[in-house]
Design an enzyme around this catalytic site. Structure first.
Site, PDB file in Angstrom:
ATOM      1  N   GLY A  11       0.813  -1.207   0.000  1.00  0.00           N
ATOM      2  CA  GLY A  11       0.000   0.000   0.000  1.00  0.00           C
ATOM      3  C   GLY A  11       0.847   1.257   0.000  1.00  0.00           C
ATOM      4  O   GLY A  11       2.080   1.210  -0.012  1.00  0.00           O
ATOM      5  N   ASN A  33      -2.254  -8.800   0.598  1.00  0.00           N
ATOM      6  CA  ASN A  33      -3.069  -9.665  -0.267  1.00  0.00           C
ATOM      7  C   ASN A  33      -3.521  -8.927  -1.526  1.00  0.00           C
ATOM      8  O   ASN A  33      -4.307  -9.453  -2.304  1.00  0.00           O
ATOM      9  CB  ASN A  33      -4.286 -10.211   0.490  1.00  0.00           C
ATOM     10  CG  ASN A  33      -5.257  -9.118   0.898  1.00  0.00           C
ATOM     11  OD1 ASN A  33      -4.949  -7.923   0.814  1.00  0.00           O
ATOM     12  ND2 ASN A  33      -6.444  -9.511   1.358  1.00  0.00           N
ATOM     13  N   THR A  36      -6.113  -3.856  -1.948  1.00  0.00           N
ATOM     14  CA  THR A  36      -6.011  -2.439  -2.323  1.00  0.00           C
ATOM     15  C   THR A  36      -4.575  -2.041  -2.636  1.00  0.00           C
ATOM     16  O   THR A  36      -4.340  -1.014  -3.260  1.00  0.00           O
ATOM     17  CB  THR A  36      -6.548  -1.508  -1.214  1.00  0.00           C
ATOM     18  OG1 THR A  36      -5.818  -1.728  -0.007  1.00  0.00           O
ATOM     19  CG2 THR A  36      -8.026  -1.744  -0.963  1.00  0.00           C
ATOM     20  N   ASP A  57      -3.550 -12.900   3.496  1.00  0.00           N
ATOM     21  CA  ASP A  57      -4.633 -12.108   4.062  1.00  0.00           C
ATOM     22  C   ASP A  57      -4.550 -12.225   5.576  1.00  0.00           C
ATOM     23  O   ASP A  57      -4.707 -13.315   6.128  1.00  0.00           O
ATOM     24  CB  ASP A  57      -5.974 -12.640   3.545  1.00  0.00           C
ATOM     25  CG  ASP A  57      -7.180 -11.856   4.055  1.00  0.00           C
ATOM     26  OD1 ASP A  57      -7.035 -11.098   5.038  1.00  0.00           O
ATOM     27  OD2 ASP A  57      -8.273 -12.009   3.472  1.00  0.00           O
ATOM     28  N   SER A  76      -5.098  -2.366   5.826  1.00  0.00           N
ATOM     29  CA  SER A  76      -6.499  -1.926   5.896  1.00  0.00           C
ATOM     30  C   SER A  76      -6.790  -1.014   4.725  1.00  0.00           C
ATOM     31  O   SER A  76      -5.942  -0.197   4.353  1.00  0.00           O
ATOM     32  CB  SER A  76      -6.770  -1.172   7.200  1.00  0.00           C
ATOM     33  OG  SER A  76      -8.085  -0.631   7.188  1.00  0.00           O
ATOM     34  N   GLY A 103      -1.829 -11.688  18.441  1.00  0.00           N
ATOM     35  CA  GLY A 103      -1.462 -13.042  18.856  1.00  0.00           C
ATOM     36  C   GLY A 103      -0.066 -13.411  18.401  1.00  0.00           C
ATOM     37  O   GLY A 103       0.706 -14.043  19.144  1.00  0.00           O
ATOM     38  N   TYR A 146     -15.293   1.807   8.663  1.00  0.00           N
ATOM     39  CA  TYR A 146     -13.877   2.152   8.840  1.00  0.00           C
ATOM     40  C   TYR A 146     -13.623   2.728  10.231  1.00  0.00           C
ATOM     41  O   TYR A 146     -12.719   2.292  10.942  1.00  0.00           O
ATOM     42  CB  TYR A 146     -13.465   3.154   7.763  1.00  0.00           C
ATOM     43  CG  TYR A 146     -11.991   3.527   7.790  1.00  0.00           C
ATOM     44  CD1 TYR A 146     -11.004   2.571   7.550  1.00  0.00           C
ATOM     45  CD2 TYR A 146     -11.591   4.831   8.025  1.00  0.00           C
ATOM     46  CE1 TYR A 146      -9.663   2.902   7.557  1.00  0.00           C
ATOM     47  CE2 TYR A 146     -10.243   5.184   8.034  1.00  0.00           C
ATOM     48  CZ  TYR A 146      -9.283   4.217   7.795  1.00  0.00           C
ATOM     49  OH  TYR A 146      -7.956   4.562   7.812  1.00  0.00           O
ATOM     50  N   LYS A 150     -11.385   0.822  13.296  1.00  0.00           N
ATOM     51  CA  LYS A 150     -10.195   1.405  13.905  1.00  0.00           C
ATOM     52  C   LYS A 150     -10.375   1.622  15.409  1.00  0.00           C
ATOM     53  O   LYS A 150      -9.428   1.447  16.188  1.00  0.00           O
ATOM     54  CB  LYS A 150      -9.852   2.721  13.210  1.00  0.00           C
ATOM     55  CG  LYS A 150      -9.371   2.553  11.774  1.00  0.00           C
ATOM     56  CD  LYS A 150      -8.088   1.754  11.710  1.00  0.00           C
ATOM     57  CE  LYS A 150      -7.504   1.699  10.323  1.00  0.00           C
ATOM     58  NZ  LYS A 150      -6.227   0.938  10.249  1.00  0.00           N
TER      59      LYS A 150
END
Length: 328
Positions: A11, A33, A36, A57, A76, A103, A146, A150
């Site tokens: 991105g 992935n 975008t 992903d 995102s 995690g 969105y 967040k």
């Protein structure tokens, strides 16, 4: 050599982060992935010895071999057109994706920085926006997918810090611009520059009195780098407090591009913030950070990038107007 995982690596911000950490001598694992992101943003990194790309992903279970020192979660959708086109994926990457990465951070004993946004403040009733403002957000409005992704992401991050003791950092990113932004993605700068380059009139929503504050990408990346290496666990605004109305900004773009287009006005989209300006007092105090690139300089660099795009990229078929998209 320190090892860092950067999600959303293909991105706009993710690719610039990859560049910065490689320059700083880190081994970078980029993950994306391409929902975008764009492969061209990281093509220059593929052959480097200290860069590794993983197509994945993050809403699915993440497994990486070996040790890991840091994680930057930037996977995102970040533009209105993207998160309204894929609302479920937007909510999932903020919830499931963040859960998976927290995690992983716990398992690897890695420090993790979460990319939040000024959108957590919604259409603010406080101006400028400081980190102790809780926001004014419509949870069921079109932008809620969105905003709430967040806000939940921040809550989950703090829960992992308090309950599991993992090292967490949260950056609230205000409007950022620069090379590698996509044209026609619903954000004001590429929208205006794309329209100017195609010889179209510039579209302003509402009466143009709403404000934004634009931060050049190099400044934003520097703030994120400093926050990751700080000892501060709570959200920090990173943005440029130099505020301007959208109407005045459109006029600046016309002057910059040397075009003679008119400004045309359309209805303001639902819940579009009327004011956006970061209070960066905390960033100055905690990080010793403040933006250095003036808007005139940054816009010239960004325009130079856009004007060198191919004709195909300039006319790529995307929804050109935020309000046109959300009204469908």
């Amino acid at each position: 050599m320190k090892k860092i995982l950067i999600t959303g690596a293909a991105g706009f911000l993710g690719s610039h982060l990859c560049d910065r950490f490689i320059k700083e001598g880190y081994y970078v694992v980029g993950m994306d992935n391409f929902i975008t992101g764009e492969k061209k943003n990281i093509e220059h990194l593929i052959e480097l010895e200290n860069f590794e790309f993983v197509a994945h992903d993050v809403t699915n279970y993440i497994e990486l071999k070996g040790g890991l020192d840091y994680i930057l979660h930037f996977a995102s959708p970040a533009s209105p057109i993207d998160y309204l086109r894929i609302p479920i994926q937007t909510l999932k990457v903020g919830s499931l994706g963040t859960h998976n990465l927290l995690g992983l951070a716990r398992a690897k004993k890695a420090r993790i920085l979460i990319a939040s946004t000024s959108e957590v403040y919604g259409d603010p009733l406080v101006h400028p926006q400081s980190e102790d403002y809780y926001g004014n957000v419509n949870t069921i409005g079109p932008r809620g997918v969105y905003d709430e992704a967040k806000r939940f992401q921040e809550s989950l991050t703090m829960a992992y810090h308090r309950f599991h003791g993992i090292e967490t950092r949260i950056v609230r990113i205000f409007n950022t611009y620069g090379p590698r932004m996509r044209l026609n993605d619903g954000r004001v700068i590429p929208a205006f520059m794309g329209q100017a380059l195609r010889g179209e009139d510039l579209t302003v929503f509402g009466d143009g009195s709403q404000t934004r504050s634009f931060c050049y990408v190099d400044d934003q990346i520097d703030g994120i780098f400093k926050l990751l290496h700080s000892d501060y666990i709570y959200p920090v605004n990173i943005g440029n407090p130099n505020e301007i109305t959208i109407k005045d900004f459109a006029e600046e773009i016309i002057k910059l591009t040397g075009t003679n287009q008119k400004i045309v006005y359309k209805d303001l989209p639902v819940n579009d913030p009327l004011q956006r300006q970061p209070d960066i007092t905390l960033a100055k105090k905690i990080l010793g950070w403040e933006p250095k690139v003036e808007r005139k300089e940054g816009m010239a660099l960004t325009f130079n990038y856009f004007k060198n795009l191919s004709t195909e990229e300039l006319y790529k078929s995307e929804h050109k107007n935020f309000s046109d998209f959300i009204n469908k």
